[in-house]
Design an enzyme around this catalytic site. Structure first.
Site: not given
Ligand code: FPP
Length: 254
Positions: A27, A75
């Site tokens: 996160d 998501n």
């Molecule tokens: C949450 O941060 C993250 C995600 C929903 C995406 C995670 C995906 C990756 C790190 C890529 C990994 C790749 C593979 C193939 C496994 P957020 O967007 O919710 O952050 P925020 O809370 O600050 O908005």
């Protein structure tokens, strides 16, 4: 200290008390990017690098299984451009990283309803799982279009269908049987959950499997979660007294 100085397990971590399976809720990618004046997607790109580094760390330090929450069933509510970017990123990463992961002995597995994902991504996922199915060094599970309640409802449905067909009787339905119908069947339950960015929730992740997991929450945003941060999480884990509902180690004095 740079992350490269921690290739071997830090000496203050007990190698006999490591989690066998670590789960991560990655996160804070969006907030990290915003803080840097970058678009949110730059955080996801950097987050993927961090996951790769953590996987290497698990292999180097002798942690057999890593499960990452990459995309939840909720998501899809994100802006279309971000969802599209993530789907393309997942596919590109698989194409780019699979050969190296295979060489390193990584067994890749995906958790979730893959049938709703873009067909070309599904094809890469199935290819990765098939190619790495016999690898033993470390197991990487990636939850994509995953939701735990959905997973449990699906298991119930499959069991109910077996009962309906007369293959099972209701009194033969036990925890072991339900477990066999989860996406995670065949793996160990996570011993340690790490969630970054200061949020302290499970967000529909592995609710059944984490019945006895230790939870570790850190304010660090996922793109900044390096080996040193993982080291701290392991030290915190080793300070926990895991009793699994029992009374734990006997007290020395009355
Ligand atoms: C949450 O941060 C993250 C995600 C929903 C995406 C995670 C995906 C990756 C790190 C890529 C990994 C790749 C593979 C193939 C496994 P957020 O967007 O919710 O952050 P925020 O809370 O600050 O908005």
């Amino acid at each position: 200290m740079t992350s490269h100085t921690l290739k071997t397990l830090p000496t203050d971590v007990d190698p006999h008390n490591l989690p066998k399976h670590v789960a991560v809720i990655m996160d804070g990618n969006g907030r990290w990017a915003t803080c840097q004046g970058l678009p949110r997607v730059a955080g996801h790109r950097r987050g993927a690098k961090v996951l790769k580094e953590l996987l290497r760390c698990c292999k180097d330090w002798g942690i057999a299984e890593l499960t990452a929450y990459a995309f939840s069933t909720e998501n899809w509510r994100r802006p279309t451009e971000e969802v599209d970017f993530l789907m393309v990123l997942f596919e590109r990463l698989l194409r780019k990283e699979l050969a190296e992961m295979h060489r390193e002995g990584v067994r890749v597995n995906f958790l979730g309803d893959l049938s709703e994902l873009p067909p070309s991504l599904q094809a890469e996922m199935h290819r990765s799982m098939a190619e790495t199915a016999n690898n033993q060094a470390v197991r990487l599970n990636v939850a994509i279009n995953y939701g735990s309640r959905n997973e449990i409802a699906r298991a119930c449905r499959q069991v109910a269908e077996q009962v309906h067909r007369g293959e099972l009787t209701p009194d033969s339905v036990d925890e072991k049987l339900v477990e066999q119908h989860l996406y995670t069947t065949g793996g160990h339950d996570p011993d340690l959950l790490i969630r970054t960015s200061g949020e302290k929730r499970l967000s529909n992740f592995l609710l059944w499997q984490m019945a006895y997991a230790e939870m570790y929450f850190t304010d660090t945003f996922w793109p900044d979660f390096d080996r040193t941060a993982f080291h701290q999480a392991l030290l915190a884990y080793q300070n926990r007294d895991r009793r699994f509902g029992g009374v734990g180690k006997p007290a020395l004095t009355a």
